[in-house]
Enzyme design. Structure first.
Site, PDB file in Angstrom:
ATOM      1  N   ASP A  90       2.148 -14.616  12.128  1.00  0.00           N
ATOM      2  CA  ASP A  90       1.085 -15.300  11.627  1.00  0.00           C
ATOM      3  C   ASP A  90       0.352 -14.145  10.889  1.00  0.00           C
ATOM      4  OD1 ASP A  90      -1.116 -16.859  10.770  1.00  0.00           O
ATOM      5  OD2 ASP A  90      -0.747 -18.238  12.233  1.00  0.00           O
ATOM      6  N   GLU A 114       0.714  -1.136   0.126  1.00  0.00           N
ATOM      7  CA  GLU A 114      -0.071  -0.031   0.141  1.00  0.00           C
ATOM      8  C   GLU A 114       0.865   1.193  -0.002  1.00  0.00           C
ATOM      9  OE1 GLU A 114      -2.856   0.780   3.138  1.00  0.00           O
ATOM     10  OE2 GLU A 114      -4.082   2.234   1.995  1.00  0.00           O
ATOM     11  N   LYS A 165      -7.980 -16.095  15.021  1.00  0.00           N
ATOM     12  CA  LYS A 165      -8.039 -15.723  13.596  1.00  0.00           C
ATOM     13  C   LYS A 165      -9.653 -15.582  13.314  1.00  0.00           C
ATOM     14  CE  LYS A 165      -4.063 -18.294  12.613  1.00  0.00           C
ATOM     15  NZ  LYS A 165      -3.147 -19.298  11.636  1.00  0.00           N
ATOM     16  N   HIS A 203      -2.882   9.879  -1.362  1.00  0.00           N
ATOM     17  CA  HIS A 203      -2.918   8.464  -2.123  1.00  0.00           C
ATOM     18  C   HIS A 203      -2.816   8.704  -3.660  1.00  0.00           C
ATOM     19  CE1 HIS A 203      -3.471   5.513   0.831  1.00  0.00           C
ATOM     20  NE2 HIS A 203      -3.657   6.457   1.860  1.00  0.00           N
TER      21      HIS A 203
HETATM   22  C1  HMG Z   1       1.379  11.385   2.658  1.00  0.00           C
HETATM   23  C2  HMG Z   1       1.352  12.256   3.737  1.00  0.00           C
HETATM   24  C3  HMG Z   1       2.403  11.726   4.898  1.00  0.00           C
HETATM   25  C4  HMG Z   1       1.876  13.706   3.438  1.00  0.00           C
HETATM   26  O1  HMG Z   1       1.827  14.412   4.387  1.00  0.00           O
HETATM   27  P1  HMG Z   1       2.590  15.875   4.144  1.00  0.00           P
HETATM   28  O2  HMG Z   1       2.760  16.501   5.700  1.00  0.00           O
HETATM   29  O3  HMG Z   1       2.173  16.729   3.273  1.00  0.00           O
HETATM   30  O4  HMG Z   1       4.269  15.404   4.006  1.00  0.00           O
HETATM   31  P2  HMG Z   1       5.339  16.029   3.838  1.00  0.00           P
HETATM   32  O5  HMG Z   1       5.905  15.877   2.662  1.00  0.00           O
HETATM   33  O6  HMG Z   1       5.388  17.564   4.592  1.00  0.00           O
HETATM   34  O7  HMG Z   1       6.350  15.094   4.894  1.00  0.00           O
HETATM   35  C5  HMG Z   1       6.192  14.978   6.307  1.00  0.00           C
HETATM   36  C6  HMG Z   1       6.521  13.850   6.812  1.00  0.00           C
HETATM   37  O8  HMG Z   1       5.947  12.659   6.135  1.00  0.00           O
HETATM   38  C7  HMG Z   1       6.852  11.600   5.919  1.00  0.00           C
HETATM   39  N1  HMG Z   1       6.877  11.389   4.481  1.00  0.00           N
HETATM   40  C8  HMG Z   1       6.258  12.104   3.685  1.00  0.00           C
HETATM   41  N2  HMG Z   1       6.374  11.855   2.502  1.00  0.00           N
HETATM   42  C9  HMG Z   1       7.148  10.524   2.850  1.00  0.00           C
HETATM   43  C10 HMG Z   1       7.762   9.370   1.532  1.00  0.00           C
HETATM   44  N3  HMG Z   1       7.414   9.467   0.326  1.00  0.00           N
HETATM   45  N4  HMG Z   1       8.459   8.390   2.361  1.00  0.00           N
HETATM   46  C11 HMG Z   1       8.830   8.577   3.734  1.00  0.00           C
HETATM   47  N5  HMG Z   1       8.157   9.238   4.598  1.00  0.00           N
HETATM   48  C12 HMG Z   1       7.435  10.460   3.980  1.00  0.00           C
HETATM   49  C13 HMG Z   1       8.186  12.339   6.696  1.00  0.00           C
HETATM   50  O9  HMG Z   1       8.486  11.725   7.922  1.00  0.00           O
HETATM   51  C14 HMG Z   1       7.894  13.696   6.457  1.00  0.00           C
HETATM   52  O10 HMG Z   1       8.922  14.402   7.318  1.00  0.00           O
HETATM   53  P3  HMG Z   1      10.438  14.662   6.852  1.00  0.00           P
HETATM   54  O11 HMG Z   1      11.086  13.401   7.047  1.00  0.00           O
HETATM   55  O12 HMG Z   1      10.458  15.059   5.550  1.00  0.00           O
HETATM   56  O13 HMG Z   1      10.765  15.793   7.818  1.00  0.00           O
HETATM   57  C15 HMG Z   1       0.145  12.590   4.660  1.00  0.00           C
HETATM   58  O14 HMG Z   1      -0.857  13.093   3.618  1.00  0.00           O
HETATM   59  C16 HMG Z   1      -0.507  11.329   5.355  1.00  0.00           C
HETATM   60  O15 HMG Z   1      -0.088  10.662   6.136  1.00  0.00           O
HETATM   61  N6  HMG Z   1      -1.764  10.693   4.682  1.00  0.00           N
HETATM   62  C17 HMG Z   1      -2.376   9.692   5.107  1.00  0.00           C
HETATM   63  C18 HMG Z   1      -2.303   8.536   4.153  1.00  0.00           C
HETATM   64  C19 HMG Z   1      -2.476   7.282   4.920  1.00  0.00           C
HETATM   65  O16 HMG Z   1      -2.367   7.110   6.129  1.00  0.00           O
HETATM   66  N7  HMG Z   1      -2.672   6.215   4.315  1.00  0.00           N
HETATM   67  C20 HMG Z   1      -2.745   4.847   4.798  1.00  0.00           C
HETATM   68  C21 HMG Z   1      -3.956   4.334   5.222  1.00  0.00           C
HETATM   69  S1  HMG Z   1      -5.355   4.616   4.215  1.00  0.00           S
HETATM   70  C22 HMG Z   1      -6.231   3.164   4.528  1.00  0.00           C
HETATM   71  O17 HMG Z   1      -5.834   2.013   4.027  1.00  0.00           O
HETATM   72  C23 HMG Z   1      -7.223   2.973   5.668  1.00  0.00           C
HETATM   73  C24 HMG Z   1      -8.461   3.760   5.515  1.00  0.00           C
HETATM   74  C25 HMG Z   1      -8.435   5.355   5.134  1.00  0.00           C
HETATM   75  O18 HMG Z   1      -9.530   3.189   4.664  1.00  0.00           O
HETATM   76  C26 HMG Z   1      -9.157   3.295   6.745  1.00  0.00           C
HETATM   77  C27 HMG Z   1     -10.239   4.201   7.384  1.00  0.00           C
HETATM   78  O19 HMG Z   1     -11.334   3.972   7.014  1.00  0.00           O
HETATM   79  O20 HMG Z   1     -10.042   5.459   8.015  1.00  0.00           O
HETATM   80  N1  NDP Z   2      -1.235 -25.374  16.641  1.00  0.00           N
HETATM   81  C1  NDP Z   2      -2.391 -24.457  16.116  1.00  0.00           C
HETATM   82  O1  NDP Z   2      -3.154 -24.781  16.580  1.00  0.00           O
HETATM   83  C2  NDP Z   2      -1.803 -23.235  15.511  1.00  0.00           C
HETATM   84  C3  NDP Z   2      -0.482 -23.132  15.154  1.00  0.00           C
HETATM   85  N2  NDP Z   2       0.061 -21.699  14.527  1.00  0.00           N
HETATM   86  C4  NDP Z   2       1.204 -21.743  14.151  1.00  0.00           C
HETATM   87  O2  NDP Z   2       2.025 -21.734  15.243  1.00  0.00           O
HETATM   88  C5  NDP Z   2       3.331 -21.234  15.278  1.00  0.00           C
HETATM   89  C6  NDP Z   2       3.612 -20.679  16.305  1.00  0.00           C
HETATM   90  O3  NDP Z   2       3.604 -21.222  17.355  1.00  0.00           O
HETATM   91  P1  NDP Z   2       4.507 -21.207  18.446  1.00  0.00           P
HETATM   92  O4  NDP Z   2       4.137 -22.101  19.707  1.00  0.00           O
HETATM   93  O5  NDP Z   2       4.758 -19.804  18.928  1.00  0.00           O
HETATM   94  O6  NDP Z   2       6.005 -21.761  18.028  1.00  0.00           O
HETATM   95  P2  NDP Z   2       6.746 -23.048  17.551  1.00  0.00           P
HETATM   96  O7  NDP Z   2       6.003 -23.885  17.575  1.00  0.00           O
HETATM   97  O8  NDP Z   2       7.711 -22.640  16.575  1.00  0.00           O
HETATM   98  O9  NDP Z   2       7.585 -23.211  19.066  1.00  0.00           O
HETATM   99  C7  NDP Z   2       8.560 -22.176  19.579  1.00  0.00           C
HETATM  100  C8  NDP Z   2       9.177 -23.124  20.568  1.00  0.00           C
HETATM  101  O10 NDP Z   2      10.415 -22.575  20.947  1.00  0.00           O
HETATM  102  C9  NDP Z   2      10.852 -22.845  22.201  1.00  0.00           C
HETATM  103  N3  NDP Z   2      11.432 -21.524  22.696  1.00  0.00           N
HETATM  104  C10 NDP Z   2      12.858 -21.344  22.709  1.00  0.00           C
HETATM  105  N4  NDP Z   2      13.094 -20.416  23.343  1.00  0.00           N
HETATM  106  C11 NDP Z   2      12.223 -19.703  23.678  1.00  0.00           C
HETATM  107  C12 NDP Z   2      11.556 -18.557  24.503  1.00  0.00           C
HETATM  108  N5  NDP Z   2      12.633 -17.568  24.786  1.00  0.00           N
HETATM  109  N6  NDP Z   2      10.309 -18.202  24.637  1.00  0.00           N
HETATM  110  C13 NDP Z   2       9.609 -19.121  24.184  1.00  0.00           C
HETATM  111  N7  NDP Z   2       9.568 -20.396  23.646  1.00  0.00           N
HETATM  112  C14 NDP Z   2      10.992 -20.611  23.371  1.00  0.00           C
HETATM  113  C15 NDP Z   2       9.689 -23.373  23.000  1.00  0.00           C
HETATM  114  O11 NDP Z   2      10.211 -24.555  23.220  1.00  0.00           O
HETATM  115  P3  NDP Z   2       9.516 -25.249  24.451  1.00  0.00           P
HETATM  116  O12 NDP Z   2       8.066 -25.615  24.328  1.00  0.00           O
HETATM  117  O13 NDP Z   2      10.141 -26.665  24.186  1.00  0.00           O
HETATM  118  O14 NDP Z   2      10.049 -24.670  25.897  1.00  0.00           O
HETATM  119  C16 NDP Z   2       8.678 -23.029  22.161  1.00  0.00           C
HETATM  120  O15 NDP Z   2       7.453 -24.225  22.127  1.00  0.00           O
HETATM  121  C17 NDP Z   2       3.142 -20.431  13.767  1.00  0.00           C
HETATM  122  O16 NDP Z   2       3.920 -21.027  12.720  1.00  0.00           O
HETATM  123  C18 NDP Z   2       1.872 -20.459  13.426  1.00  0.00           C
HETATM  124  O17 NDP Z   2       1.363 -20.261  12.265  1.00  0.00           O
HETATM  125  C19 NDP Z   2      -1.087 -20.663  14.403  1.00  0.00           C
HETATM  126  C20 NDP Z   2      -2.357 -20.990  14.685  1.00  0.00           C
HETATM  127  C21 NDP Z   2      -2.958 -22.081  15.338  1.00  0.00           C
END
Ligand code: HMG
Ligand code: NDP
Length: 408
Positions: A303, A99, A228, A403
């Site tokens: 996940d 996005e 999920k 956008h």
């Molecule tokens: C696009 C901006 C940021 C412009 O905003 P602006 O203030 O005109 O930008 P600017 O050129 O003055 O720059 C300000 C800062 O923005 C950043 N920035 C600016 N441009 C860049 C770039 N190219 N790459 C990386 N960073 C950038 C950067 O941090 C920059 O500061 P600087 O570093 O320059 O001091 C602003 O208009 C904005 O945030 N718009 C909102 C867009 C957004 O959030 N989209 C994602 C979600 S939309 C969606 O999927 C969900 C939705 C909407 O459907 C959910 C709902 O229903 O609400």
């Molecule tokens: N089975 C299911 O129903 C589902 C499975 N998943 C999947 O499960 C996976 C994630 O399961 P998850 O249990 O997190 O991972 P893993 O099955 O990969 O197991 C992680 C293992 O790492 C070991 N471990 C080593 N160091 C650490 C630490 N510091 N902290 C915790 N554990 C450590 C533990 O072993 P030990 O236990 O021997 O100590 C732990 O069980 C993902 O791939 C996900 O997509 C997602 C949803 C449902």
């Protein structure tokens, strides 16, 4: 060396099954053979899918029938200072998405937070849940089962924890519906997201429940977990990490960097994120927390289906008047069920592990659980930045133009 053409041909002729290829060739050759098969059968060329940058064998725990990799662009935003319970200091956040404008937006929000001195963040609750469903004859047996589970919590804990050296059983919450009994087990899974760990441990405890009570296990997951799916229980009780991030943004910054006012953002939040979401019957009282969570999940090997749980985030934005008459903006996000890990699942894959390195959070933390807590806190600050920037864009009427400029 086994020839991928031969393998593809043998699958086409029914001599081999498509998921058996790794038994006859190394993992990369097996993936190549599957691509050839699919290319021939569908008249396609899978050159980009086949151009992946890690040994196929490393993905064996993560994928079956591998043909290659889906490459999603990854960027970074920040750095931003985070004062968390586990996270500390300045962080760049890696995000993977398709996005356009998303990273620009989060980057802008993080820039505003950085200029305001950073964000605070805390994990306020931690418990990965699995809720099996049991059949009983009726309410009398249901009550008997629940009473046994409550009395024998320590016995069940020992059984569950016998399957893991890291996981700890925290709680079992019973629910009765007619002749069904649900037991919602909650675990501290430390640095693992914990779904495999919790499922294996709960399976062990269920054997004890079945042998000592009249209850009969119907399904190890009875959907009260709830994994999920959008579910109020996760929004209320939490699942994985419950995490909140907040920041106080001086009014001047809101005006200079977001081109609007604290009052306008607070009003947009109330009418959009609170009233609009209530009217829609939504579980999500936020603008786009799932955008940041989803992109962070893809980048760091989480996940991706569990983004749905994080969508229940509540965003608050309040204008706070200062003594000098100017107005600051208090901004917060509370994610009730953010399911993250820094070990296990997809976190070991090379690109995802490198993304965790950017955060300094690859692998297990010291103490265990601290890396996953820190990851949750940093993602929450990213979500806060996304909320600030998008609400700013909506309040200043810049969403569509942003956008047009960046997203097409
Ligand atoms: C696009 C901006 C940021 C412009 O905003 P602006 O203030 O005109 O930008 P600017 O050129 O003055 O720059 C300000 C800062 O923005 C950043 N920035 C600016 N441009 C860049 C770039 N190219 N790459 C990386 N960073 C950038 C950067 O941090 C920059 O500061 P600087 O570093 O320059 O001091 C602003 O208009 C904005 O945030 N718009 C909102 C867009 C957004 O959030 N989209 C994602 C979600 S939309 C969606 O999927 C969900 C939705 C909407 O459907 C959910 C709902 O229903 O609400
Ligand atoms: N089975 C299911 O129903 C589902 C499975 N998943 C999947 O499960 C996976 C994630 O399961 P998850 O249990 O997190 O991972 P893993 O099955 O990969 O197991 C992680 C293992 O790492 C070991 N471990 C080593 N160091 C650490 C630490 N510091 N902290 C915790 N554990 C450590 C533990 O072993 P030990 O236990 O021997 O100590 C732990 O069980 C993902 O791939 C996900 O997509 C997602 C949803 C449902």
């Amino acid at each position: 060396m086994t020839d991928p053409e031969d393998l593809a041909e043998r699958v086409r002729e029914g001599d081999l099954r498509i998921h058996e290829l790794e038994e006859h060739a190394d993992y990369d050759t097996a993936a190549h053979a599957r691509r050839l098969l699919v290319e021939r059968e569908t008249g396609t060329e899978l050159e980009a899918i086949g151009d992946y940058a890690f040994p196929a064998e490393e993905a064996d725990p993560n994928i079956e029938n591998m043909i290659g990799a889906a490459q999603v662009p990854m960027g970074v935003v920040g750095p931003v200072p985070v004062a968390g319970g586990a996270a500390d200091g300045e962080h760049y956040l890696p995000l993977a998405t398709t996005e356009g404008a998303l990273l620009a937006s989060v980057n802008r929000g993080l820039g505003v937070i950085r200029s305001a001195g950073g964000a605070d963040a805390r994990v306020t609750k931690n418990g990965m849940t699995r809720a099996p469903v049991f059949r009983v004859a009726g309410v009398a047996e249901a009550a008997e089962t629940v009473e046994w589970v409550e009395d024998e919590f320590e016995t069940l804990r020992a059984a569950a924890e016998s399957t893991t050296s890291h996981g700890e059983l925290l709680d079992i919450e019973p629910y009765v519906v007619g002749d069904s009994v649900y037991l919602r087990f909650a675990y501290d899974t430390k640095d693992a997201m914990g779904m495999n760990m919790a499922t294996i441990a709960t399976g062990e405890a269920c054997e004890l429940v079945e042998s000592e009570t009249p209850a009969s296990l119907v399904a190890l997951s009875g959907n009260l977990c709830s994994d999920k799916k959008p579910a109020a229980i996760n929004a209320v009780e939490g699942r994985g990490r419950s995490v909140t991030a907040d920041a106080l943004i001086p009014g001047e910054l809101v005006e200079d960097r977001l081109h609007t006012t604290a009052d306008a953002i607070a009003e947009a939040n109330t009418r959009k994120n609170l009233i609009g979401s209530a009217k829609a019957g939504s579980l999500g009282f936020n603008a786009h927390a799932a955008n940041v969570v989803g992109a962070a999940f893809l980048a760091t090997g989480q996940d991706e289906a569990q983004v749905v749980e994080a969508a229940n985030t509540i965003t608050t934005m309040d204008a706070r008047e200062r003594e000098d008459g100017t107005t600051d903006l208090y901004a917060s996000v509370s994610l009730a069920s953010l399911e993250v890990g820094t070990v296990g699942g997809g976190t070991k894959l090379p690109t995802q592990a490198e993304a965790l390195d950017i955060l300094g959070l690859r692998g297990g933390g010291d103490p265990p659980g601290s890396n996953a807590d820190a990851l949750a806190e940093i993602i929450a600050v990213g979500a806060l930045a996304g909320e600030l920037s998008l609400l700013g864009a909506l309040s200043s009427r810049h969403l569509a133009s942003a956008h047009e400029d960046l997203g097409r």
